[in-house]
Design a protein around this motif. Structure first.
Motif, mmCIF file in Angstrom:
data_model
loop_
_atom_site.group_PDB
_atom_site.id
_atom_site.type_symbol
_atom_site.label_atom_id
_atom_site.label_comp_id
_atom_site.label_asym_id
_atom_site.label_seq_id
_atom_site.Cartn_x
_atom_site.Cartn_y
_atom_site.Cartn_z
ATOM 1 N N LYS A 1 17.018 4.674 5.398
ATOM 2 C CA LYS A 1 17.640 5.990 5.222
ATOM 3 C C LYS A 1 16.591 7.093 5.369
ATOM 4 O O LYS A 1 15.465 6.967 4.882
ATOM 5 C CB LYS A 1 18.288 6.100 3.834
ATOM 6 C CG LYS A 1 19.256 4.969 3.489
ATOM 7 C CD LYS A 1 20.497 4.980 4.359
ATOM 8 C CE LYS A 1 21.490 3.906 3.910
ATOM 9 N NZ LYS A 1 22.687 3.845 4.773
ATOM 10 N N GLY A 2 16.952 8.169 6.039
ATOM 11 C CA GLY A 2 16.093 9.344 6.114
ATOM 12 C C GLY A 2 14.805 9.146 6.882
ATOM 13 O O GLY A 2 13.801 9.802 6.604
ATOM 14 N N TRP A 3 14.789 8.244 7.853
ATOM 15 C CA TRP A 3 13.575 7.979 8.637
ATOM 16 C C TRP A 3 13.958 7.898 10.101
ATOM 17 O O TRP A 3 14.988 7.307 10.449
ATOM 18 C CB TRP A 3 12.915 6.685 8.183
ATOM 19 C CG TRP A 3 11.502 6.513 8.658
ATOM 20 C CD1 TRP A 3 11.042 5.614 9.573
ATOM 21 C CD2 TRP A 3 10.356 7.253 8.239
ATOM 22 N NE1 TRP A 3 9.682 5.743 9.745
ATOM 23 C CE2 TRP A 3 9.231 6.760 8.928
ATOM 24 C CE3 TRP A 3 10.162 8.300 7.336
ATOM 25 C CZ2 TRP A 3 7.947 7.251 8.763
ATOM 26 C CZ3 TRP A 3 8.888 8.801 7.175
ATOM 27 C CH2 TRP A 3 7.802 8.279 7.868
ATOM 28 N N SER B 1 16.830 -6.759 3.535
ATOM 29 C CA SER B 1 15.930 -5.696 3.097
ATOM 30 C C SER B 1 15.884 -4.584 4.138
ATOM 31 O O SER B 1 16.290 -4.783 5.291
ATOM 32 C CB SER B 1 14.518 -6.267 2.882
ATOM 33 O OG SER B 1 13.566 -5.250 2.661
ATOM 34 N N ASP B 2 15.363 -3.422 3.732
ATOM 35 C CA ASP B 2 15.117 -2.366 4.719
ATOM 36 C C ASP B 2 13.901 -2.689 5.576
ATOM 37 O O ASP B 2 13.672 -2.041 6.604
ATOM 38 C CB ASP B 2 14.974 -0.996 4.044
ATOM 39 C CG ASP B 2 13.860 -0.944 3.017
ATOM 40 O OD1 ASP B 2 13.375 -2.024 2.609
ATOM 41 O OD2 ASP B 2 13.480 0.164 2.607
ATOM 42 N N LEU C 1 0.814 -1.209 0.000
ATOM 43 C CA LEU C 1 0.000 0.000 0.000
ATOM 44 C C LEU C 1 0.854 1.268 0.000
ATOM 45 O O LEU C 1 2.054 1.239 0.262
ATOM 46 C CB LEU C 1 -0.939 0.000 1.200
ATOM 47 C CG LEU C 1 -1.917 -1.174 1.298
ATOM 48 C CD1 LEU C 1 -2.922 -0.938 2.428
ATOM 49 C CD2 LEU C 1 -2.645 -1.420 -0.014
ATOM 50 N N THR C 2 0.211 2.386 -0.273
ATOM 51 C CA THR C 2 0.863 3.691 -0.359
ATOM 52 C C THR C 2 1.647 3.991 0.911
ATOM 53 O O THR C 2 1.152 3.818 2.025
ATOM 54 C CB THR C 2 -0.184 4.789 -0.595
ATOM 55 O OG1 THR C 2 -0.912 4.474 -1.784
ATOM 56 C CG2 THR C 2 0.475 6.148 -0.749
ATOM 57 N N SER C 3 2.873 4.472 0.744
ATOM 58 C CA SER C 3 3.759 4.694 1.879
ATOM 59 C C SER C 3 3.776 6.158 2.309
ATOM 60 O O SER C 3 3.389 7.061 1.562
ATOM 61 C CB SER C 3 5.178 4.255 1.527
ATOM 62 O OG SER C 3 5.687 5.042 0.461
ATOM 63 N N ASN C 4 4.244 6.367 3.524
ATOM 64 C CA ASN C 4 4.456 7.712 4.060
ATOM 65 C C ASN C 4 5.903 8.107 3.782
ATOM 66 O O ASN C 4 6.822 7.610 4.431
ATOM 67 C CB ASN C 4 4.180 7.736 5.562
ATOM 68 C CG ASN C 4 4.342 9.121 6.158
ATOM 69 O OD1 ASN C 4 4.642 10.084 5.456
ATOM 70 N ND2 ASN C 4 4.144 9.234 7.456
ATOM 71 N N ASP C 5 6.122 8.972 2.802
ATOM 72 C CA ASP C 5 7.490 9.374 2.473
ATOM 73 C C ASP C 5 7.758 10.834 2.868
ATOM 74 O O ASP C 5 8.717 11.452 2.399
ATOM 75 C CB ASP C 5 7.788 9.169 0.980
ATOM 76 C CG ASP C 5 6.718 9.738 0.076
ATOM 77 O OD1 ASP C 5 5.968 10.633 0.540
ATOM 78 O OD2 ASP C 5 6.608 9.299 -1.072
ATOM 79 N N ASN C 6 6.895 11.363 3.721
ATOM 80 C CA ASN C 6 7.076 12.729 4.230
ATOM 81 C C ASN C 6 7.162 13.776 3.113
ATOM 82 O O ASN C 6 7.828 14.803 3.263
ATOM 83 C CB ASN C 6 8.329 12.821 5.115
ATOM 84 C CG ASN C 6 8.075 12.287 6.520
ATOM 85 O OD1 ASN C 6 6.940 12.263 6.990
ATOM 86 N ND2 ASN C 6 9.119 11.848 7.175
ATOM 87 N N ALA C 7 6.508 13.515 2.023
ATOM 88 C CA ALA C 7 6.496 14.464 0.907
ATOM 89 C C ALA C 7 5.082 14.967 0.671
ATOM 90 O O ALA C 7 4.102 14.312 1.046
ATOM 91 C CB ALA C 7 7.022 13.794 -0.371
ATOM 92 N N THR D 1 9.259 -3.639 12.248
ATOM 93 C CA THR D 1 9.723 -4.297 11.022
ATOM 94 C C THR D 1 10.443 -3.300 10.117
ATOM 95 O O THR D 1 11.226 -3.695 9.258
ATOM 96 C CB THR D 1 8.554 -4.930 10.245
ATOM 97 O OG1 THR D 1 7.629 -3.911 9.825
ATOM 98 C CG2 THR D 1 7.820 -5.945 11.111
ATOM 99 N N PHE D 2 10.157 -2.023 10.300
ATOM 100 C CA PHE D 2 10.884 -0.952 9.611
ATOM 101 C C PHE D 2 11.556 -0.153 10.714
ATOM 102 O O PHE D 2 10.898 0.599 11.433
ATOM 103 C CB PHE D 2 9.923 -0.089 8.789
ATOM 104 C CG PHE D 2 10.606 0.865 7.844
ATOM 105 C CD1 PHE D 2 11.270 0.385 6.731
ATOM 106 C CD2 PHE D 2 10.573 2.234 8.067
ATOM 107 C CE1 PHE D 2 11.896 1.258 5.843
ATOM 108 C CE2 PHE D 2 11.193 3.112 7.185
ATOM 109 C CZ PHE D 2 11.858 2.626 6.076
ATOM 110 N N CYS D 3 12.877 -0.355 10.859
ATOM 111 C CA CYS D 3 13.560 0.031 12.094
ATOM 112 C C CYS D 3 14.738 0.958 11.808
ATOM 113 O O CYS D 3 15.537 0.698 10.903
ATOM 114 C CB CYS D 3 14.070 -1.202 12.819
ATOM 115 S SG CYS D 3 12.844 -2.524 13.034
ATOM 116 N N VAL D 4 14.863 1.988 12.618
ATOM 117 C CA VAL D 4 15.954 2.954 12.463
ATOM 118 C C VAL D 4 17.328 2.286 12.506
ATOM 119 O O VAL D 4 18.216 2.648 11.710
ATOM 120 C CB VAL D 4 15.841 4.063 13.528
ATOM 121 C CG1 VAL D 4 17.050 4.993 13.461
ATOM 122 C CG2 VAL D 4 14.547 4.866 13.332
#
Length: 288
Positions: free
Chosen positions: A240-242, A277-278, A145-151, A231-234
């Motif tokens: 990168k950039g999160w 993977s990221d 699904l659509t991601s949050n890319d802060n844009a 699962t998506f971890c700093v």
């Protein structure tokens, strides 16, 4: 490549591939066979805007990007300026899986289809789901699904429909649950780009309205309740950039018995300083 590498007992399903053709449709062509002038325009006029995704896409659209094939648009979006050569590789002339989703099954697949959330609308990042009736499992909906890319919202052909990526993610979540509503044992799996808050593991909510929508439709995410780690971890070197830890990847279930849940593929590749993977993987074991 998946079909060649995996055991023959594993079925591999993907959406219809976008394949460009040349010489009056007789010969396969690379994705951006007819887009050289457009890409040259983007390289000349838009590269200085690369740090502002919305501005970059607006500039690229002004160069005629959205008039090209969906395969070319997706290839350019996935590849970026550093890997753009692959979109013009006449030695391979590859087709492209534009939504970037694949479903693998060791169980018998009775039926399978692909549904695009916005059919017949060209998009920078086109979204879809694979719906499959799988023996001894139920109906599986596999999506990204659509991601949050802060844009700022940048889909040129959907700006009249959605005000933000959050709105689009929620709309697609609703379409998934609507498709699953009449199914007896549905599972919604994939990178759903929606995260609850789990304070015990420093997990931050993201597009949480979509996560709450799944719960309101009777779904649960066993990984969240039984494990709860990001699962998506700093700390992942590929992120990168999160700045936030999220649980974006789910096996959403309804009417299933859960046996176990765990995080997988969270270790570095042997002899490398990064994982596969990221996003880390999620594994949920169920019984019917």
């Amino acid at each position: 490549m998946l079909k060649e590498e995996l055991d023959k007992s594993v079925s591999v399903y993907s959406p219809p591939l976008y394949q460009e053709m040349m010489f009056f449709g007789w010969v396969k062509a690379p994705p951006c066979h007819n887009a050289k002038s457009t890409v040259a325009c983007i390289a000349w006029h838009c590269t200085t805007l690369a740090d502002n995704r919305a501005a970059f896409v607006n500039c690229a659209a002004g160069c005629g990007l959205m008039s090209k094939s969906q395969g070319c648009i997706s290839c350019l979006a996935f590849s970026g300026l550093n890997e753009i050569f692959r979109c013009f590789d006449y030695t391979k002339r590859e087709a492209i899986n534009a939504p970037g989703i694949v479903l693998l099954s060791k169980k018998k697949v009775k039926s399978v289809k692909t549904v695009f959330f916005e059919p017949d609308v060209k998009q920078i990042l086109i979204r879809a789901y694979i719906e499959a009736e799988i023996e001894d499992v139920g109906t599986v909906f596999c999506s990204h699904l659509t991601s949050n890319d802060n844009a700022d919202y940048y889909e040129p052909n959907l700006k009249d429909k959605y005000a933000s990526s959050k709105d689009q993610n929620l709309a697609d979540s609703r379409k998934l649950t609507e498709a699953a509503r009449l199914k007896n044992k549905p599972l919604i799996v994939g990178d759903l780009n929606t995260s609850p808050e789990v304070t015990a593991f420093n997990v931050t909510a993201d597009f949480v309205g979509s996560y709450n929508h799944f719960l309101s439709e009777g779904f649960s995410s066993p990984y969240v309740t039984m494990v709860g780690k990001c699962t998506f971890c700093v700390p992942n070197p590929l992120v990168k950039g999160w700045m936030y830890n999220n649980i974006l990847d789910h096996v959403m279930i309804r009417n299933h018995t859960v046996l176990s849940a765990k995080r997988i593929y969270d270790q570095n590749i042997p002899y490398k300083d990064y994982p596969m993977s990221d996003h880390y993987g999620v594994e949920v074991e169920i019984a019917n």
